[in-house]
Structures are given as structure tokens and as C-alpha cells.
Design an enzyme around this catalytic site. Sequence first.
Site, mmCIF file in Angstrom:
data_model
loop_
_atom_site.group_PDB
_atom_site.id
_atom_site.type_symbol
_atom_site.label_atom_id
_atom_site.label_comp_id
_atom_site.label_asym_id
_atom_site.label_seq_id
_atom_site.Cartn_x
_atom_site.Cartn_y
_atom_site.Cartn_z
ATOM 1 N N LYS A 114 34.452 85.159 -9.349
ATOM 2 C CA LYS A 114 34.900 85.690 -8.065
ATOM 3 C C LYS A 114 36.084 86.610 -8.365
ATOM 4 O O LYS A 114 37.077 86.164 -8.951
ATOM 5 C CB LYS A 114 35.310 84.554 -7.124
ATOM 6 C CG LYS A 114 35.555 84.964 -5.679
ATOM 7 C CD LYS A 114 35.780 83.717 -4.828
ATOM 8 C CE LYS A 114 35.936 84.047 -3.352
ATOM 9 N NZ LYS A 114 36.114 82.816 -2.541
ATOM 10 N N ARG A 187 20.828 80.556 -3.563
ATOM 11 C CA ARG A 187 21.149 80.300 -2.168
ATOM 12 C C ARG A 187 19.880 80.263 -1.316
ATOM 13 O O ARG A 187 18.839 80.781 -1.729
ATOM 14 C CB ARG A 187 22.065 81.414 -1.644
ATOM 15 C CG ARG A 187 23.349 81.615 -2.412
ATOM 16 C CD ARG A 187 23.836 83.039 -2.233
ATOM 17 N NE ARG A 187 25.233 83.218 -2.630
ATOM 18 C CZ ARG A 187 25.655 83.461 -3.863
ATOM 19 N NH1 ARG A 187 24.763 83.544 -4.853
ATOM 20 N NH2 ARG A 187 26.933 83.626 -4.126
ATOM 21 N N ASP A 253 23.770 82.574 3.104
ATOM 22 C CA ASP A 253 24.095 83.030 1.747
ATOM 23 C C ASP A 253 25.198 82.186 1.120
ATOM 24 O O ASP A 253 25.535 82.386 -0.059
ATOM 25 C CB ASP A 253 24.502 84.508 1.755
ATOM 26 C CG ASP A 253 25.660 84.790 2.690
ATOM 27 O OD1 ASP A 253 25.500 84.579 3.909
ATOM 28 O OD2 ASP A 253 26.727 85.220 2.221
ATOM 29 N N ASN A 254 25.751 81.231 1.868
ATOM 30 C CA ASN A 254 26.774 80.326 1.342
ATOM 31 C C ASN A 254 26.259 78.899 1.187
ATOM 32 O O ASN A 254 27.058 77.980 0.981
ATOM 33 C CB ASN A 254 28.001 80.311 2.260
ATOM 34 C CG ASN A 254 28.889 81.520 2.036
ATOM 35 O OD1 ASN A 254 28.809 82.168 0.995
ATOM 36 N ND2 ASN A 254 29.719 81.834 3.000
#
Length: 452
Positions: A114, A187, A253-254
Site C-alpha cells: 500500500k 476479492r 472490492d474490500n
Amino acid sequence: MPTNPQAYRPAARLETLGADFYDPVTAADFPETRLRFRNDRAAAEIGLQTLSEDEWCAHFGRFRPLPGTLAQPLALRYHGHQFRHYNPDLGDGRGFTFAQMHDDRGRLMDLGTKGSGQTPWSRSGDGRLTLKGGVREVLASEMLEALGVPTSRSLSLIETGEALDRGDEPSPTRSAVLVRLSHGHIRIGTFQRLAYARDTAGLRALTAYVLRELYDEDGDDPVRLLTLVVARTARLAARYMAAGFVHGVLNTDNINVTGESFDYGPWRFAQTWDPGFTAAYFDHQGLYAFGRQPEAIHWDAMQLAVALRPLADSDPLIAALDGFAAQYQAEVTAAILWRLGLAPHDAESDRALVQAVERALRETGAGIDQFFFDAFGGTLPDGYGGPWGPVRGQLAAYRPRKDRADPYWRGAPCAMPIDEVEAIWDAIATDDDWAPFHAKVAAICAMGAALA
């Protein structure tokens, strides 16, 4: 590299999916790499605990390849519903999957980043992570792990020496790159992208990959996959509730198909059992409020069923989805008993106790963390009166799974109020004082040991 090569078991299974699932990318070239957090507990599970500090920064700040794993970083492609609105323009915009390896339990694990730079999916973003965002993710993942929530682990946080402009915090602000250890980065939105493109062959290949690599099962049965994901996500929702955690952005998507929580942005821990409590300032409708998280995660699982429809008839998919409610009830009962430090009794009594606890927490406004601290082992202090009477009576029938001998129980509960998070960051931002941060991580680990 690790001195014990048998403990480090690299893999490159993601590459078997083929080039349509990801984009090869290059990490940003940062002005500096200053190690701020190193998770040797997690590193030991994948054979990387013996890396020197220079090696650590080279691999997790400069992204020098680890041997035997992915040939280069891969930014994954996916779509997703964001606050129930479908977005086909997603993908890893400030991160990538850097390596894969097996952990000490035999699971295939990903090292994902990230803040590692721009990718084809960055859109107008700079691909960077603020240092504050990295600190918050470490605190969230450490706290959730201690509280028994299936979560990604923050493996490394390195400050990178850039000044970032952000609209939601004082700028310029410091930059960082985070590496997280996760049981997969597939995901629900990864499946949605293939369904959107009517790529039936890709859907089947991804189904087989997830079953084989992440669930250790043979075949490509979409109903079996959905059944497994429903069970894992029901457990995740239950564990969020028992922890008093509000993720804030439960978009498709999480949601990882292994049921492992990840990607911590506007998260908060609820101080009281307030179903309407929200974490994200932009969640104006309370879609992902504390009490709506099971509903939100179930809705996300429904979108996986929709995406799998080209591979299976609707009736068995609906039947798999219908199991969510019962599994959630069983899981939230188990999660709250675990946090109370109690061995299960019988299904009816267990559920009645959990309902009484939830009711009393809601009616009294008692602190979630204080209550679970005080009641651990099944003995409720005298100060809990009124609505706590039914809870006290039911607790008498239970035996503790663990006593209160650990020194942790002689202090105060370890909690994560937002004011403390801000104070930890303020010490770093103002004086570059990392002592409160490291002290908090140590306190969280002590709580985890006492609860385990």
C-alpha cells in the site's frame, strides 16, 4: 535471506492465472527508506524473521525481489460496488502483490503493498500512502488480530521521505509504504470484473484457483466456492461485532474471498454498542454503520453469487446464500463467548446469554471494552446492576475457558479510542516520537496473549 531456507517456502501461484488478471508494474523509487515498524512475529511464520534491517528495507522499501517467488510486482485487476454503486474502473491503484509463500500452517500467503507507487489503475492518484495512514493500518491490524478477528497482518511500515498533499488531513504530510501479509488478495470484485466482461472461462479458472490455492480443495464448483465464502464472511461479520469494530468501507472490492479483513482506511472502534455508529465521514446514509455490517457483508456475498451465475443455476447459489444468517448467529455467539473467556454450554443457553449481553450493552451505554474486561471468565462485578441482572444470572451456568491469572487482568482494558489514535499520531507528527506507538503495539500484544 533467512538462514533456515526450509522455513522460507516461496511460491508463484498467482502467475498461473495468466496475464489477463494483473498488470506487471514497477515500484516507486523513494527518496529514502526509514524502517518504522517490523513485525517479526508475522515474519517468523513465513521464514523472513532473520532478515537484517538493510535486507528488510531493500525488500520491503525498494522491492528487491525475494528469491523463488513472483518475477515482478503485479497490480491486480478487479471491479466493485462502492457504496452499492458499481464501478468498473478499479484495480490496484497504489499497491501490488509482491511475493507469495507458504506460512507455517501451509497456507498460501501474499505480500501486498500500500503506497508503493502508481499503476495503470491509479487514475488521478499519486499511488502513495501517508505515514499517518500507515500508522493507523498497523494499529488496526494489530488490535484486530489480538481480538480474534481474521485479518491481514501489517508486516512492515517504512517511511519514504516524500511530502504528500491530501485534502482530508494537514498537508504536506509524510509518506510511507506498507507491506501486508494476507491469505490471498482475491476479492469479490475480482469475480465481478470477469462476470462484467462475460468471461466465463476466466470465472471458471479463478474459481478453481481460489478453491485449490486458498481453500485446499479440488475442482471448480462455483456453488462450493460460494458456500465456503459465505461461511468465512459470516465469521468475519461476527468477529467485527464482538470486537466492536467498524471497518467503514465494506465495498465488494474490500471483501477478500478468504473472509480475511484488510485495507484499513476510516476505521474506528465503537466505544458503546451503538448500531448507528459510523466510521467514515462520507458514509452519510450509515450504510456501513456498526450494526449494519452483517447486512452489508451478506449483500457483498450476494454479489459474488450474481457473478458466479454464468457457472451455476440460481437455486443452489441462493441456497448457499441463505445459509449466511444461521452461520452468522452461530459465529457471533462463539465470538462473544470467546471474548468473555467462556467455554460454550449449549446452543440455546449460549444464544440467550449473547442476546442478553447485546441488550444490556445497548440499553446501558456501557463501554464495550470495559464490559468484556470486567466480565472475562464469567464473573460480573457488583457495579453492574439493573439490565445486567439477566446477564449475571446466565453467567453463573458457565465455566471459564481461561482464568484471570495473566497480569493483563490486573490493569485496565486495552482499547483503541480515536482520541488515543490521534494522540499517537500527534507525537509522531510533532516530535517524531514513536514511543507511544510502540508502547501501544506492546499493550495490544499483551492483551492478545491474555485472550488467546
